[in-house]
Design a protein around this motif. Structure first.
Motif, short mmCIF file in Angstrom:
data_model
loop_
_atom_site.label_atom_id
_atom_site.label_comp_id
_atom_site.label_asym_id
_atom_site.label_seq_id
_atom_site.Cartn_x
_atom_site.Cartn_y
_atom_site.Cartn_z
N ASN A 129 7.20 15.01 -14.31
CA ASN A 129 7.79 15.39 -15.60
C ASN A 129 9.17 16.01 -15.42
N GLU A 130 9.34 16.80 -14.38
CA GLU A 130 10.62 17.45 -14.14
C GLU A 130 11.72 16.42 -13.84
N VAL A 131 11.40 15.44 -12.97
CA VAL A 131 12.44 14.46 -12.63
C VAL A 131 12.67 13.51 -13.80
N SER A 132 11.65 13.24 -14.59
CA SER A 132 11.84 12.42 -15.79
C SER A 132 12.77 13.12 -16.77
N ALA A 133 12.60 14.43 -16.91
CA ALA A 133 13.49 15.20 -17.78
C ALA A 133 14.93 15.15 -17.27
N ALA A 134 15.08 15.18 -15.94
CA ALA A 134 16.43 15.10 -15.37
C ALA A 134 17.08 13.77 -15.70
N VAL A 135 16.33 12.68 -15.53
CA VAL A 135 16.87 11.35 -15.83
C VAL A 135 17.21 11.22 -17.31
#
Length: 263
Positions: free
Chosen positions: A71-77
């Motif tokens: 979820n964290e890296v998806s938010a970054a993208v």
């Protein structure tokens, strides 16, 4: 120290993107997921049903940290996409709605891809090829015929850091295999190793596009010879983490550091 307490004026440097746990990116992600859930599609219903099973609950509990990381890296993208406004987003490319930017739903999708973690599925040696190589290229042959293959420029793929989500997906499937993987014909450790090898292949392929190694330098091999690129290593050499001490990818990551990646 917070992001704005840098000792220099705001005009001296660009704002630091709210990557991991960033509120802006997370708000974008949650809004996309909620809108997708509200559509109540057949795929949403299918994943939701999987998430009620004991197998999913056991694996999700075991892999909770990796779901959060996804979820964290998806938010970054999604933050980067919101800034860049690309014609095609990560969600658009895969055509599966916002399930692909949510760790819990994408983990549930792996129960479909890997038959409840009893099979390794079709091997994709280079996810980067799926995005940027014509028709998906050799590394994405397992997905031949899927819409959008090869429609993304390398610059877009690299700058939007789609690989963050792809590697989040890989971390989840390795964790899932450790939690509940295997079958009478496939040992759990074999499944984990297969997923780890595929992950290494995809990582090296990603670096070939976004942080290519210097092709003029050589890397030591077991036989005392040399190899130019990491992707030319055998799987066994990659897992052993044989270090290439000289090749220097663009962007400051040493090849030794890449060879030492632990999954």
């Amino acid at each position: 120290m917070n992001n704005t307490d840098t000792g220099v004026g705001e005009s001296d440097q660009p704002a630091i993107p709210p990557y991991f746990g960033g509120s802006e990116g997370e708000a974008l992600r949650l809004a996309a997921v909620e809108a997708w859930e509200a559509q109540n599609s057949t795929y949403y219903q299918q994943l939701s049903s999987i998430m009620t099973t004991d197998a999913y609950k056991i694996a999700a509990s075991y892999c909770a940290n990796f779901i959060d990381h996804y979820n964290e890296v998806s938010a970054a993208v999604m933050y980067l996409e919101d800034q860049a406004k690309p014609e095609v987003t990560y969600e658009d490319f895969w055509g599966l709605g916002a399930s692909v930017v949510d760790g819990a739903y994408d983990f549930a999708s792996q129960f479909l891809y890997f038959n409840n973690f009893t099979a390794v599925g079709n091997r994709v040696s280079c996810l980067a090829d799926c995005y940027v190589a014509p028709d998906g290229g050799e590394g994405c042959a397992a997905m031949a015929g899927m819409p959008n293959l090869g429609t993304i420029s390398p610059e877009t793929y690299c700058s939007l850091q789609w690989d963050l989500i792809d590697q989040g997906f890989n971390k989840l499937k390795i964790c899932g295999a450790k939690a509940i993987g295997g079958s009478p014909t496939l040992d759990r450790s074999e499944m984990v190793r297969d997923f780890q090898l595929e992950t290494f292949e995809q990582q090296y392929c990603h670096f070939d596009y976004c942080q290519p190694a210097n092709p003029t330098e050589a890397c030591p091999t077991e036989e005392g010879g040399s190899e130019k690129l990491f992707k030319e290593y055998k799987d066994e050499a990659r897992v052993e983490g044989r270090v290439c001490g000289y090749a220097e990818p663009i962007g400051g990551l040493s090849s030794g550091a890449i060879a030492g990646i632990v999954i």
